[in-house]
Design a protein around this motif. Structure first.
Motif, short mmCIF file in Angstrom:
data_model
loop_
_atom_site.label_atom_id
_atom_site.label_comp_id
_atom_site.label_asym_id
_atom_site.label_seq_id
_atom_site.Cartn_x
_atom_site.Cartn_y
_atom_site.Cartn_z
N GLU A 1 2.27 -10.98 8.86
CA GLU A 1 1.81 -11.42 10.19
C GLU A 1 2.72 -10.89 11.29
O GLU A 1 2.23 -10.38 12.31
N ALA A 2 4.02 -10.99 11.09
CA ALA A 2 4.96 -10.51 12.10
C ALA A 2 4.82 -9.01 12.30
O ALA A 2 4.84 -8.51 13.44
N ALA A 3 4.65 -8.27 11.20
CA ALA A 3 4.47 -6.82 11.30
C ALA A 3 3.19 -6.48 12.05
O ALA A 3 3.16 -5.56 12.89
N ALA A 4 2.11 -7.20 11.74
CA ALA A 4 0.82 -6.95 12.40
C ALA A 4 0.89 -7.24 13.89
O ALA A 4 0.36 -6.48 14.71
N ARG A 5 1.54 -8.33 14.26
CA ARG A 5 1.65 -8.67 15.68
C ARG A 5 2.48 -7.64 16.43
O ARG A 5 2.16 -7.26 17.56
N THR A 6 3.55 -7.17 15.81
CA THR A 6 4.38 -6.14 16.43
C THR A 6 3.59 -4.85 16.61
O THR A 6 3.61 -4.23 17.68
N LEU A 7 2.89 -4.44 15.56
CA LEU A 7 2.11 -3.20 15.63
C LEU A 7 0.98 -3.31 16.63
O LEU A 7 0.69 -2.36 17.37
N SER A 8 0.33 -4.46 16.69
CA SER A 8 -0.87 -4.61 17.53
C SER A 8 -0.60 -4.37 19.00
O SER A 8 -1.46 -3.84 19.71
N THR A 9 0.58 -4.73 19.47
CA THR A 9 0.87 -4.57 20.91
C THR A 9 1.10 -3.11 21.29
O THR A 9 1.18 -2.81 22.48
N LEU B 1 -4.70 -7.63 14.48
CA LEU B 1 -4.63 -6.33 15.14
C LEU B 1 -5.58 -6.24 16.32
O LEU B 1 -5.23 -5.70 17.38
N GLU B 2 -6.78 -6.77 16.17
CA GLU B 2 -7.76 -6.72 17.26
C GLU B 2 -7.34 -7.61 18.42
O GLU B 2 -7.46 -7.22 19.59
N GLY C 1 -4.29 -8.51 19.32
CA GLY C 1 -3.13 -8.01 20.04
C GLY C 1 -3.36 -6.69 20.75
O GLY C 1 -2.65 -6.38 21.72
N SER C 2 -4.32 -5.90 20.28
CA SER C 2 -4.52 -4.57 20.84
C SER C 2 -5.71 -4.47 21.77
O SER C 2 -5.77 -3.57 22.62
N GLY C 3 -6.68 -5.36 21.59
CA GLY C 3 -7.93 -5.24 22.35
C GLY C 3 -8.84 -4.17 21.81
O GLY C 3 -9.89 -3.88 22.39
N LEU C 4 -8.47 -3.58 20.67
CA LEU C 4 -9.28 -2.55 20.03
C LEU C 4 -10.11 -3.16 18.91
O LEU C 4 -9.82 -4.25 18.42
N ARG C 5 -11.12 -2.44 18.46
CA ARG C 5 -12.01 -2.92 17.40
C ARG C 5 -11.80 -2.10 16.13
O ARG C 5 -11.91 -0.86 16.14
N ALA C 6 -11.47 -2.79 15.03
CA ALA C 6 -11.29 -2.11 13.74
C ALA C 6 -12.60 -1.51 13.28
O ALA C 6 -13.66 -2.12 13.38
N GLY C 7 -12.56 -0.29 12.78
CA GLY C 7 -13.75 0.39 12.32
C GLY C 7 -14.45 1.17 13.42
O GLY C 7 -15.29 2.02 13.14
N ARG C 8 -14.10 0.86 14.67
CA ARG C 8 -14.67 1.59 15.80
C ARG C 8 -13.58 2.34 16.56
O ARG C 8 -13.69 3.55 16.80
#
Length: 401
Positions: free
Chosen positions: A88-96, A123-124, A126-133
């Motif tokens: 979870e911590a890794a995902a939150r860091t990466l997402s930003t 990931l979605e 924190g990033s505002g992006l959509r996985a798969g798109r």
């Protein structure tokens, strides 16, 4: 300078991946998720650094890679399930810092459904992006066997399951640079379940031979001879061997998504968890047979790592063995060429400098790990009593598990 790959988590899963990537000529960036225990030798580290590997100065560098692989540890939690806090911590860091068109792959052992239901949402969000798109998302089970020189990342097939077919192909394109063979699953849940099956297959089969070891000792049967003969069968049998317990980073998992359990795995865990206690019982019985008590006995433990010829102590049964022997009043010392110091219950355990002298002085020597530097024939001659939990000594040279 931007790197092609970011390996997030430099522990037992991330370091082998980073090594393989550097060896394949991929510019690789490492990002630590915590105080991870690596097992690189100085020579291996020098090769990685000369190949261009470097650690990230900060999380912002994660936004400048084409592929990010999360390899954060997932140790067993208090409830017996896997602790996903580092993932979870890794995902939150990466997402930003996640950019469009990046390929994100999870390699940490996780319950089926984690990639879609847990990682994707983090990931979605924190990033505002959509996985798969906007970015690719996939899961690939780690297949690391530390110290194995026969099967390297380059010769071990890589299983991949993407959120979409395009996600799968993007991850496949990356892994095809590292390995000779890529195997595609129907999706991330299937890939996650491959990890579940492979891990539990090992633990269940070790539990079987551990239970056979107890039975065969009671029956006066040489289990090691049984295994030697059984493994000559060219089909339907794979040899596993008993030991003082099961260590390593891949813990047996009986929980799948939705709280469903695997009864066979839970039983296997119970059997394997009993082995340190059984070894202590055998040790006390051996001492008693030779007119000695465990209380006050000098006991030498040989090899306190979880695997031969490695410095890794993750999950090693040696710790519980030492605790139980101390509770019986034994005076415990150890020898391990890879472990210069060792503490149990916050107390340092005396380390034997001269192996043969220590074995000759000890009332009982217990072989827990067969490091290749050990001259087991010589030890069997020097030791007053030798209990071999690995079946590594010559027949008749020691008391075997």
């Amino acid at each position: 300078m931007p790197a092609d790959l970011a390996v997030i988590g430099l522990g037992p899963y991330g370091l082998p991946l980073a090594q393989a990537a550097v060896a394949a000529g991929i510019s690789t960036l490492g990002y630590r998720t915590g105080p991870e225990a690596g097992s690189l030798s100085p020579a291996e580290l020098r090769r990685m650094l000369s190949g261009g590997f470097r650690t990230a100065a900060g999380p912002a560098e994660l936004g400048r890679v084409r592929t990010a692989v999360i390899c954060a540890p997932t140790p067993a939690g208090p409830d017996g399930g896997l602790d996903l806090s580092q993932v979870e911590a890794a995902a939150r860091t990466l997402s930003t810092h996640l950019r469009p068109h990046t390929t994100v792959i999870l390699e940490s052992p996780v319950p089926p459904g984690t990639t879609e239901e847990f990682l994707r949402l983090l990931l979605e969000e924190g990033s505002g992006l959509r996985a798969g798109r906007d970015f690719h998302l996939a899961y690939s089970p780690t297949r690391v066997d530390p110290g194995n020189r026969d099967f390297t990342p380059a010769t071990t097939p890589k299983v991949i399951g993407g959120l979409t077919p395009a996600c799968t192909e993007s991850a496949a394109a990356f892994y095809s640079r590292l390995t000779d063979k890529v195997v595609r699953t129907r999706g991330p849940r299937e890939a996650e379940t491959v990890q579940l099956l492979e891990t539990n297959y090992r633990h269940v089969n070790i539990a079987l031979v551990n239970e056979m070891a107890v039975l065969c000792h009671d029956l006066g049967v040489d289990l090691w001879d049984v295994i030697r003969c059984a493994e000559t069968k060219p089909f339907g049998f794979q040899a596993f061997r008993p030991g003082p317990g099961v260590g390593g980073h891949a813990v047996a998992r009986d929980l799948t998504s939705g709280g469903r359990s695997l009864r066979m795995v839970e039983l296997a865990r119970q059997v394997n968890d009993q082995m340190p206690r059984y070894v202590v019982q055998r040790a006390a019985a051996l001492l008693n047979e030779h007119g000695k008590s465990a209380r006050g006995a000098r006991i030498l433990l040989l090899g306190v790592t979880y695997k031969p010829d490695l410095a890794d102590q993750q999950g090693t049964p040696a710790h519980e063995l030492a605790v139980r022997l101390m509770e019986l009043g034994a005076s415990v010392s150890y020898h391990d060429p890879h472990i210069p110091s060792w503490s149990v219950l916050d107390r340092p355990v005396p380390r034997a400098d001269s192996l043969y002298e220590a074995a000759a002085d000890a009332d009982l020597t217990i072989l827990l790990q067969q490091h290749r530097t050990y001259d087991l024939q010589g030890l069997s001659v020097k030791a007053q009593l030798l209990l071999d939990t690995r079946g590594a000594t010559p027949t008749g040279a020691a008391h075997r598990l």
